[in-house]
Design an enzyme around this catalytic site. Structure first.
Site, PDB file in Angstrom:
ATOM      1  CE  LYS A  20      -4.038   4.600   0.378  1.00 27.46           C
ATOM      2  NZ  LYS A  20      -2.627   4.183   0.401  1.00 27.46           N
TER       3      LYS A  20
ATOM      4  CG  ASP B 122      -1.738   1.276   1.307  1.00 27.15           C
ATOM      5  OD1 ASP B 122      -2.785   1.309   0.638  1.00 27.15           O
ATOM      6  OD2 ASP B 122      -1.338   2.237   1.995  1.00 27.15           O
TER       7      ASP B 122
ATOM      8  CE1 TYR C  83       0.141   7.734   2.523  1.00 26.02           C
ATOM      9  CE2 TYR C  83       0.964   5.589   1.875  1.00 26.02           C
ATOM     10  CZ  TYR C  83      -0.026   6.373   2.432  1.00 26.02           C
ATOM     11  OH  TYR C  83      -1.172   5.783   2.885  1.00 26.02           O
TER      12      TYR C  83
ATOM     13  CG  HIS D  47      -4.791   9.470   0.197  1.00 21.46           C
ATOM     14  ND1 HIS D  47      -3.443   9.367  -0.005  1.00 21.46           N
ATOM     15  CD2 HIS D  47      -4.971   9.160   1.493  1.00 21.46           C
ATOM     16  CE1 HIS D  47      -2.848   9.015   1.119  1.00 21.46           C
ATOM     17  NE2 HIS D  47      -3.763   8.883   2.048  1.00 21.46           N
TER      18      HIS D  47
END
Length: 150
Positions: free
Chosen positions: A82, A48, A53, A115
């Site tokens: 996402k 994931d 990020y 997200h």
């Protein structure tokens, strides 16, 4: 007591998503190779990640090394990423998906998620701090979903 061992869920007639995934949020770039290799060695097959990020390029490099070495095949993994909140517009979905695919050095992801249900203003450029972005009050969730389906 009866215990059921469920290690995947059926997503599609030919695709299973492992129930437990290895999250990559806040993994430092210098630790990604070690962390992903340890996860694969421990049996994780669900990875994931997210554009937000800021580590997709490092994850892509680590995955490519594993694929090239024969440690694991792409089709043995279930990879999720996402859409960032500043991409929550129908016309932006494909743009951000392509950016994630390029960073991850992949031809496809197994699951692409929204997200956040809240949209953010578009950044001026790649260097705009996310903390400076306001909410996009004009975001249309129905249109966003249509973009995800496309």
């Amino acid at each position: 007591m009866v215990r059921l061992a469920i290690n995947s869920v059926l997503r599609h007639s030919s695709m299973k998503m492992p129930v437990v995934g290895f999250g990559t949020w806040q993994i430092k770039p210098e630790d990604i190779d070690t962390a992903l290799n340890a996860a694969i060695d421990a049996g994780y097959r669900h990875i994931d990640t997210a554009y937000r990020y800021d580590n997709e390029a490092d994850i892509g490099r680590a995955l490519k090394k594993m694929f090239n070495s024969g440690k694991i095949k792409r089709e043995e993994l279930f990879i999720v990423t996402k859409l960032p909140p500043w991409g929550n517009r129908r016309d932006d979905v494909e743009i951000w998906l392509k950016k994630s695919l390029a960073s991850l050095q992949l031809d496809y992801v197994d699951l692409y998620l929204i997200h956040s249900p809240l949209g953010m203003e578009k950044p001026q450029d790649e260097n705009t701090p996310v903390s400076s972005l306001g909410l996009d009050m004009e975001m249309d969730l129905i249109e966003l979903w249509k973009g995800m389906e496309a």
